[in-house]
Design a protein around this motif. Structure first.
Motif, PDB file in Angstrom:
ATOM      1  N   VAL A 240       0.938  -1.058  -0.061  1.00  0.00           N
ATOM      2  CA  VAL A 240       0.181  -0.073  -0.077  1.00  0.00           C
ATOM      3  C   VAL A 240       0.821   1.269   0.071  1.00  0.00           C
ATOM      4  O   VAL A 240       1.693   1.482   0.686  1.00  0.00           O
ATOM      5  CB  VAL A 240      -0.673  -0.051   1.287  1.00  0.00           C
ATOM      6  N   HIS A 241       0.729   2.264  -0.748  1.00  0.00           N
ATOM      7  CA  HIS A 241       1.544   3.102  -1.008  1.00  0.00           C
ATOM      8  C   HIS A 241       1.076   4.372   0.002  1.00  0.00           C
ATOM      9  O   HIS A 241      -0.001   4.754   0.070  1.00  0.00           O
ATOM     10  CB  HIS A 241       1.390   3.740  -2.364  1.00  0.00           C
ATOM     11  N   ASN A 242       2.274   4.563   0.925  1.00  0.00           N
ATOM     12  CA  ASN A 242       2.326   5.706   1.706  1.00  0.00           C
ATOM     13  C   ASN A 242       1.025   5.708   3.004  1.00  0.00           C
ATOM     14  O   ASN A 242       1.509   6.140   3.929  1.00  0.00           O
ATOM     15  CB  ASN A 242       1.985   6.958   0.923  1.00  0.00           C
ATOM     16  N   TRP A 243      -0.115   5.549   2.817  1.00  0.00           N
ATOM     17  CA  TRP A 243      -1.082   5.504   3.960  1.00  0.00           C
ATOM     18  C   TRP A 243      -2.122   4.530   3.675  1.00  0.00           C
ATOM     19  O   TRP A 243      -2.622   4.105   2.600  1.00  0.00           O
ATOM     20  CB  TRP A 243      -1.589   6.825   3.772  1.00  0.00           C
ATOM     21  N   ALA A 244      -2.284   3.634   4.849  1.00  0.00           N
ATOM     22  CA  ALA A 244      -3.261   2.753   4.639  1.00  0.00           C
ATOM     23  C   ALA A 244      -4.357   2.870   5.884  1.00  0.00           C
ATOM     24  O   ALA A 244      -3.986   3.463   6.878  1.00  0.00           O
ATOM     25  CB  ALA A 244      -2.710   1.320   5.148  1.00  0.00           C
ATOM     26  N   PRO A 245      -5.568   2.387   5.647  1.00  0.00           N
ATOM     27  CA  PRO A 245      -6.425   2.503   6.937  1.00  0.00           C
ATOM     28  C   PRO A 245      -6.299   1.448   7.879  1.00  0.00           C
ATOM     29  O   PRO A 245      -6.676   0.351   8.121  1.00  0.00           O
ATOM     30  CB  PRO A 245      -7.972   1.988   6.320  1.00  0.00           C
ATOM     31  N   GLN A 246      -5.439   1.989   8.726  1.00  0.00           N
ATOM     32  CA  GLN A 246      -4.698   0.970   9.838  1.00  0.00           C
ATOM     33  C   GLN A 246      -5.622   0.339  10.843  1.00  0.00           C
ATOM     34  O   GLN A 246      -5.586  -0.474  11.119  1.00  0.00           O
ATOM     35  CB  GLN A 246      -3.602   2.130  10.570  1.00  0.00           C
ATOM     36  N   VAL A 247      -6.314   1.205  11.550  1.00  0.00           N
ATOM     37  CA  VAL A 247      -7.618   0.658  12.244  1.00  0.00           C
ATOM     38  C   VAL A 247      -8.506  -0.492  11.799  1.00  0.00           C
ATOM     39  O   VAL A 247      -8.461  -1.505  12.370  1.00  0.00           O
ATOM     40  CB  VAL A 247      -8.431   1.682  12.979  1.00  0.00           C
ATOM     41  N   GLU A 248      -8.798  -0.025  10.600  1.00  0.00           N
ATOM     42  CA  GLU A 248      -9.716  -1.337   9.767  1.00  0.00           C
ATOM     43  C   GLU A 248      -8.863  -2.399   9.620  1.00  0.00           C
ATOM     44  O   GLU A 248      -9.146  -3.633   9.880  1.00  0.00           O
ATOM     45  CB  GLU A 248      -9.888  -0.849   8.539  1.00  0.00           C
ATOM     46  N   ILE A 249      -7.480  -2.416   9.130  1.00  0.00           N
ATOM     47  CA  ILE A 249      -6.665  -3.679   9.187  1.00  0.00           C
ATOM     48  C   ILE A 249      -6.587  -4.339  10.553  1.00  0.00           C
ATOM     49  O   ILE A 249      -6.713  -5.593  10.517  1.00  0.00           O
ATOM     50  CB  ILE A 249      -5.205  -3.140   8.507  1.00  0.00           C
ATOM     51  N   LEU A 250      -5.954  -3.554  11.512  1.00  0.00           N
ATOM     52  CA  LEU A 250      -5.921  -4.144  12.629  1.00  0.00           C
ATOM     53  C   LEU A 250      -7.339  -4.758  13.383  1.00  0.00           C
ATOM     54  O   LEU A 250      -7.297  -5.635  14.169  1.00  0.00           O
ATOM     55  CB  LEU A 250      -5.399  -3.120  13.714  1.00  0.00           C
ATOM     56  N   SER A 251      -8.470  -4.236  13.067  1.00  0.00           N
ATOM     57  CA  SER A 251      -9.702  -4.886  13.549  1.00  0.00           C
ATOM     58  C   SER A 251     -10.065  -6.257  12.811  1.00  0.00           C
ATOM     59  O   SER A 251     -10.880  -6.883  13.269  1.00  0.00           O
ATOM     60  CB  SER A 251     -10.923  -3.693  13.201  1.00  0.00           C
TER      61      SER A 251
END
Ligand code: UDP
Length: 490
Positions: A350-361
């Motif tokens: 993923v370039h530069n920025w990912a939806p982190q909380v969605e991934i961790l959830s």
């Protein structure tokens, strides 16, 4: 006529990693207490913040004048995100010039409110001077730390016992924080490692940290049940309360508003994760603006590929390249890497920025290879995800130590931005954490226990108040007692 609502003034340092936790706290206070919030910052940050405030919020944004060129900074540089590392300290020094304007701003609020001061000022760990202003104006003041208790305790203690380069051995212990086990010099951030007492960082911290004694206490975005060592350090060292009120995190909607554009569509990401088995994906990300060297990137790619695990990796141009420039997989990753992971469906870049909380959830996510910035740590712990720690700056080294030694939810994989790394070592650690090894199982069990502690600490229902809820109540009670007492004295 109804009494005007209590007003809280909040003032974060001009860095995204500071502004976001402050915004999360402002929204949390607004929602749970109904107080009005005045959010203070420099003009360009205020301009950017306008779109981050949700439509149903009444947070008021107020500017303090600031001209970066007056401080030897490039024009319009009011946020660390657009500054190269060596200039960050200049912005910190420049921020002390905001003192007179901030004092006037508070005096104006008092006047507007017919002589009633704000209930409290909540300011950044880098703005010790705001505590002195608050003391002069007899307003309750708290420092808000977006860092955890243990990490900040080590940071504070190390700064106040400089210089470390005179220490004979590479290992040392903190004289006033013996509860933390021994440190190695490689666990010190660069600013501390190169400090000799007369450099800009030392000059700044020797002005900033002692001013904390003028504050009425410290608010921590953490949980008493698992972060007591660091909290106790401040209670003893400063003789002031340390209120653990976290984790206070932005909701997914508010994150989208305040964050950056993700380099992947939410639907595609969900589909990709849904197709993977439970607990099978490693998420790799180093926070909002860190990046690693080209050789470290190569080794990490080889470790990921060699481990055979599914992974999502947030990639940015390596050190030495413009972080906002195009990512050149062909130059910075092993030959054919991108095609191979795409064809096998095993990896996502993923370039530069990912939806982190969605991934961790997501239930498919098994572990998080992280620089262990405190927001990332809280987001992972909140979902019970164990970590592989790769600290890069600031108190992150201490966070990794804490997560590994105290909580048992992390394995350190690498240390620092410049160290040499070997893909075989990284692969072995990835497997240790992700496989059904004793260690891996134990880490997942411990991470799940911490997740439970967090849930309990934030619970406020059916007459039950968790520790973080009670601490926030206690904080406002202390502020009210002081304000009413001061009014009574007047
Ligand atoms: N973040 C994100 N997507 C990314 C990278 C970072 O959403 O691709 C968010 C992350 O969820 C966290 C913040 O950015 O809320 C990073 O804060 P942290 O304290 O972990 O590190 P910092 O960026 O301050 O070093």
């Amino acid at each position: 006529m109804a009494e005007p609502k209590e007003n809280i003034v909040m003032f974060p340092f001009m860095a995204q990693g500071h502004i976001i936790p402050f915004l999360a706290l402002a929204l949390h206070i607004e929602q749970t207490k109904g107080y009005t919030i005045t959010f203070v910052n420099t003009p360009l940050n205020i301009k950017k913040l306008k779109s981050s405030i949700p439509p149903n919020s009444s947070i008021k944004l107020l500017e303090v004048p600031f001209n970066s060129s007056d401080h030897g900074l490039p024009p319009n540089s009011e946020n660390t995100d657009i500054l190269p590392y060596p200039l960050i300290i200049r912005l910190l020094h420049a921020s002390t010039s905001l003192k007179p304007a901030f004092k006037t701003l508070i005096e104006d609020i008092v006047e507007e409110q017919g002589g009633k001061p704000p209930l409290c000022i909540i300011a950044d760990i880098f703005f010790g001077w705001t505590a002195t202003v608050a003391k002069e104006l007899r307003v309750f003041h708290a420092i808000f730390s977006g860092a955890g208790g243990f990490g900040l305790a080590c940071y504070y203690s190390v700064w106040l016992s400089l210089p470390h380069r005179e220490v004979d051995s590479d290992e040392f212990e903190l004289q006033d924080f013996k509860e933390a086990s021994r440190f190695h010099v490689s666990q010190l951030p660069l600013s501390i490692l190169t400090a000799d007492g007369s450099d800009s960082w030392s000059v700044f911290q020797r002005m900033n940290l002692p001013a904390w004694v003028d504050s009425n206490g410290i608010l921590f975005n953490t949980v008493e049940e698992f972060d007591q060592l660091g909290l106790m350090y401040f209670r003893k060292r400063l003789g002031r309360p340390a209120w653990a009120i976290g984790p206070v995190l932005l909701s997914v909607d508010n994150r989208a508003r305040a964050g950056k554009q993700a380099g992947i569509s939410a639907d595609f990401l969900k589909e990709w994760l849904d197709a993977k088995p439970v607990n099978s994906v490693l998420y790799v990300s180093f926070g909002s603006n860190n990046t690693i060297s080209t050789s470290q990137m190569m080794q990490l790619a080889m470790a990921l590929e060699g481990s055979g695990k599914n992974f999502i990796w947030v990639v940015r141009p390596p050190i030495g390249f413009d972080i906002n420039s195009e990512f050149k997989a062909k130059e910075w990753l092993p030959e054919g890497f991108e095609e191979r992971i795409k064809d096998s469906g095993r990896g996502l870049l993923v370039h530069n920025w990912a939806p982190q909380v969605e991934i961790l959830s997501h239930k498919s996510t098994c572990a998080f290879l992280s620089h262990c910035g405190w927001n990332s740590v809280l987001e992972a712990l909140n979902k019970g995800v164990p970590m592989l720690g790769w600290a890069m700056a600031g108190e992150q080294f201490f966070n990794v130590k804490f997560l590994e030694e105290e909580l048992g939810v992390c394995v350190e994989i690498v240390r620092g931005k410049t160290c040499e790394v070997r893909h075989e070592d990284m692969k072995a650690k990835i497997e240790l954490v992700m496989n059904e090894t004793e260690k891996g199982k134990e880490m997942r069990r411990k991470a799940s226990k911490v997740k439970g502690m967090i849930k309990n600490a934030m619970r406020d229902e059916d007459g039950f108040k968790g520790s973080s809820v009670k601490e926030l109540d206690g904080f406002f009670k202390a502020a009210t007692v002081m304000r009413d007492g001061a009014n009574h004295d007047a």
